[in-house]
Design a protein around this motif. Structure first.
Motif, mmCIF file in Angstrom:
data_model
loop_
_atom_site.group_PDB
_atom_site.id
_atom_site.type_symbol
_atom_site.label_atom_id
_atom_site.label_comp_id
_atom_site.label_asym_id
_atom_site.label_seq_id
_atom_site.Cartn_x
_atom_site.Cartn_y
_atom_site.Cartn_z
ATOM 1 N N LYS A 72 0.829 -1.213 0.000
ATOM 2 C CA LYS A 72 0.000 0.000 0.000
ATOM 3 C C LYS A 72 0.861 1.260 0.000
ATOM 4 O O LYS A 72 0.577 2.230 -0.730
ATOM 5 N N TYR A 93 -8.900 3.232 -2.290
ATOM 6 C CA TYR A 93 -7.981 2.155 -2.660
ATOM 7 C C TYR A 93 -8.787 0.981 -3.216
ATOM 8 O O TYR A 93 -9.687 0.466 -2.554
ATOM 9 N N LYS A 95 -8.224 -2.823 -4.673
ATOM 10 C CA LYS A 95 -7.209 -3.881 -4.762
ATOM 11 C C LYS A 95 -7.763 -5.069 -5.549
ATOM 12 O O LYS A 95 -8.868 -5.536 -5.285
ATOM 13 N N ILE A 109 -3.106 -2.491 -6.988
ATOM 14 C CA ILE A 109 -3.822 -1.509 -6.176
ATOM 15 C C ILE A 109 -3.994 -0.245 -7.008
ATOM 16 O O ILE A 109 -3.014 0.314 -7.520
ATOM 17 N N ILE A 111 -5.255 3.611 -6.794
ATOM 18 C CA ILE A 111 -5.565 4.713 -5.874
ATOM 19 C C ILE A 111 -6.203 5.836 -6.678
ATOM 20 O O ILE A 111 -5.663 6.271 -7.705
#
Length: 331
Positions: A72, A93, A95, A109, A111
């Motif tokens: 992360k 976020y 995933k 991931i 963002i």
């Protein structure tokens, strides 16, 4: 052919098919609390942010050699570097985790947030009134985390071997270009016999009936089957094909007067079957099977100078429905 099941010296326990599972999770509003760790009092520092009015995003594909706890942070660093900012406002976020053959193969991931940069940083003797008022508001801190989807798929070629037993013994091999498509199979069985086979044959217009002929009974079939999974371990199967059976007499039935011999009974017909498959581990499964052979054509094999007319071929030893259980290996 007395024995039709080979002795396996080495059994491969892994499957050459590809089992893939993709899991997607989303996390939003992930606050971090940093408590004071030293006893030193520092003048408050106030920073003014310049926030971009349009949300931006970035996708980070993790290096699986890194600790999962670092993934992360690396994604955040990629966002800051890509959009040349100092802070992410209101980050979300997302995933996506991919598992192939029960092993983690990829983590991505994404963002999404508002890039922000520090426009002014200054130190004050006292906090501005607006900051004090805001800090005194009892705002609920909500952590939002949920799973968006789980997509599981199995693909790749499949080669299978089965060994089964019941009132009879048998073996099967099958192949499929796509594990979710049709499987093409070839099966061989050996059935027990008690000599209850009969037929009528005519010599010079005189009809004779045979009885109590000892024989070896083997069957060979080819066809296709289709599987459907009901859970991670259970599958059912429907099959169809053609079947060839031969009942070879252990001693030929001879008629010395007419110089003729009866050697076997053969039949050609259809086969219909079903099975249930329970996966134990990797490519090893327990199976329960049933099949029915429907004879469409029967014939008696003869040799000699005289060929008799044959009729009323019957085999009481050969039931319509055959049930067995065994083990399956997928490669």
């Amino acid at each position: 052919m007395k024995k039709i099941i080979p002795i396996l010296g080495v059994i491969l326990l892994t499957s050459c098919s590809i089992n893939k599972e993709i899991r997607k999770d989303t996390k939003a509003h992930d606050p971090e609390v940093n408590p004071t760790s030293v006893g030193m009092v520092i003048k408050p520092i106030v920073a003014d942010l310049k926030i971009v009015s349009v949300k931006q995003s970035v996708t980070y594909t993790a290096d699986l050699k890194l600790p999962l706890s670092e993934i992360k942070n690396n994604a955040i660093e990629l966002f800051l570097t890509t959009h040349k900012c100092d802070y992410v406002v209101d980050p979300i976020y997302s995933k996506v985790t991919t598992v192939e053959n029960s092993q983690l193969s990829q983590i991505q991931i994404t963002i999404t947030g508002f890039p922000a940069t520090y426009s002014k940083i200054y130190q004050v003797d006292s906090l501005p009134k607006s900051v004090v008022q805001y800090s005194s508001i009892n705002l609920p801190v909500k952590r939002v985390e949920y799973t968006n989807s789980i997509v599981a798929e199995t693909k790749g070629k499949s080669f299978g071997m089965e060994f089964f037993t019941g009132p009879f013994v048998g073996a099967q091999i099958d192949y499929s270009k796509n594990i979710n498509g049709l499987h093409y199979y070839m099966s061989l069985e050996q059935y027990p016999t008690t000599g209850n086979v009969k037929f009528d044959y005519a010599i010079n217009k005189t009809v004779f009936t045979t009885s109590n002929i000892a024989y070896d009974h083997n069957a060979f079939s080819i066809g296709v089957f289709k599987e459907k999974a009901f859970s991670k371990r259970f599958k059912i199967r429907g099959a169809g094909g053609v079947n060839y059976s031969i009942m070879q007499f252990t001693q030929s039935l001879k008629n010395s007067a007419n110089k003729t011999e009866f050697n076997n009974i053969s039949s050609v017909g259809l086969r219909f079957g079903a099975a249930i498959d329970y996966r134990l581990y990797g490519g090893i499964s327990l199976i329960g099977r049933t099949h029915a052979n429907i004879a469409l054509y029967n014939a008696v094999g003869q040799s000699g100078d005289y060929i008799s007319a044959i009729s009323n071929i019957k085999n009481i030893d050969y039931p319509l429905l055959n049930i067995s259980a065994g083990i399956r290996f997928n490669f």
